[in-house]
Design a protein around this motif. Sequence first.
Motif, PDB file in Angstrom:
ATOM      1  N   ASP A   1      52.022 148.509  75.598  1.00 44.11           N
ATOM      2  CA  ASP A   1      51.584 147.176  75.233  1.00 44.11           C
ATOM      3  C   ASP A   1      50.070 147.212  75.359  1.00 44.11           C
ATOM      4  N   TYR A   2      49.372 146.356  74.653  1.00 41.47           N
ATOM      5  CA  TYR A   2      47.931 146.552  74.538  1.00 41.47           C
ATOM      6  C   TYR A   2      47.237 145.248  74.184  1.00 41.47           C
ATOM      7  N   LEU A   3      45.960 145.229  74.504  1.00 39.71           N
ATOM      8  CA  LEU A   3      45.112 144.111  74.109  1.00 39.71           C
ATOM      9  C   LEU A   3      43.673 144.581  74.025  1.00 39.71           C
ATOM     10  N   ILE A   4      42.932 143.910  73.158  1.00 40.23           N
ATOM     11  CA  ILE A   4      41.477 144.054  73.089  1.00 40.23           C
ATOM     12  C   ILE A   4      40.917 142.830  73.806  1.00 40.23           C
ATOM     13  N   GLY A   5      40.061 143.030  74.785  1.00 39.14           N
ATOM     14  CA  GLY A   5      39.637 141.941  75.647  1.00 39.14           C
ATOM     15  C   GLY A   5      38.737 140.911  75.014  1.00 39.14           C
ATOM     16  N   ASP A   6      37.724 141.335  74.306  1.00 37.99           N
ATOM     17  CA  ASP A   6      36.746 140.393  73.759  1.00 37.99           C
ATOM     18  C   ASP A   6      36.947 140.212  72.263  1.00 37.99           C
ATOM     19  N   LEU A   7      36.941 138.969  71.820  1.00 36.86           N
ATOM     20  CA  LEU A   7      37.155 138.654  70.413  1.00 36.86           C
ATOM     21  C   LEU A   7      36.155 139.371  69.506  1.00 36.86           C
ATOM     22  N   ALA A   8      34.931 139.602  69.980  1.00 37.40           N
ATOM     23  CA  ALA A   8      33.917 140.281  69.169  1.00 37.40           C
ATOM     24  C   ALA A   8      34.339 141.697  68.786  1.00 37.40           C
ATOM     25  N   ASP A   9      35.284 142.276  69.523  1.00 39.75           N
ATOM     26  CA  ASP A   9      35.742 143.635  69.236  1.00 39.75           C
ATOM     27  C   ASP A   9      36.985 143.669  68.341  1.00 39.75           C
TER      28      ASP A   9
END
Length: 179
Positions: free
Chosen positions: A95-103
Motif C-alpha cells: 500500500d502506498y502514498l505520496i505525502g505532498d500534493l506537489a509531488d
Amino acid sequence: MLTWRLVTPEDFPLLARWLAAPHVARWWNHETSVEAVQRDFGPSARREEPNEDCLAFLDGAPLGLVQRSFWHDYPEYVEELAPTMAVPARAMTIDYLIGDLADVGRGIGTRMIRSALEHLWVSHQDAECVIVPVHADNIASWRTLEKVGLTRVAQGELEPDNPIDDRRHYVYRIDRPRP
C-alpha cells in the motif's frame, strides 16, 4: 535518487501530516491524532508486527510511504480476497502514498512504486509475487500499478478503506522477475 528506510517513531508527525492531506485522506481515511498514528504505526516501527512501513526519500527529502507485508501474515485479508482469487503462499502486498500534493501527477509515484518493488524483491527473496487490490475509482493508483508492470488479474467486492466508497475493487499482480 530514491532511497528507503523503515519508519521510526520520530516519523509519526510526518505521517500524521501526510495522512491529513486531502489527496491522501480520500483513499486512506485514517485518523491523524498523535494517539491514532502511534497506535497504528507503532507496532511496525517497534518491529512487533510482521508488516514493514517504509519511507521513501527523493534526493534526501521525504516523499512517501510504502507498506509491505506477506498476505498470509494477515489471514483475515486472505479470507476476504479468497472469493475473488487464490493467494499464493508467498504473495506479498503493498500500500502506498505520496505525502505532498506537489509531488502528485509528475510521474514520481510511478518511480516510487517501481523502486519499492525492486527493493521488495531484494529484501524478500522468498516473495513469489505482489498482489494489490485497489478501489475501482482510484484511477491514478491503478494506472500507476499498470505503468510499473502489474496486471489486472481480478475484480471483486472488498471492504473499502473509506466508508464513502462502494466495494468494487480491481486486483493487480506482478510475479518475481526472472533472472
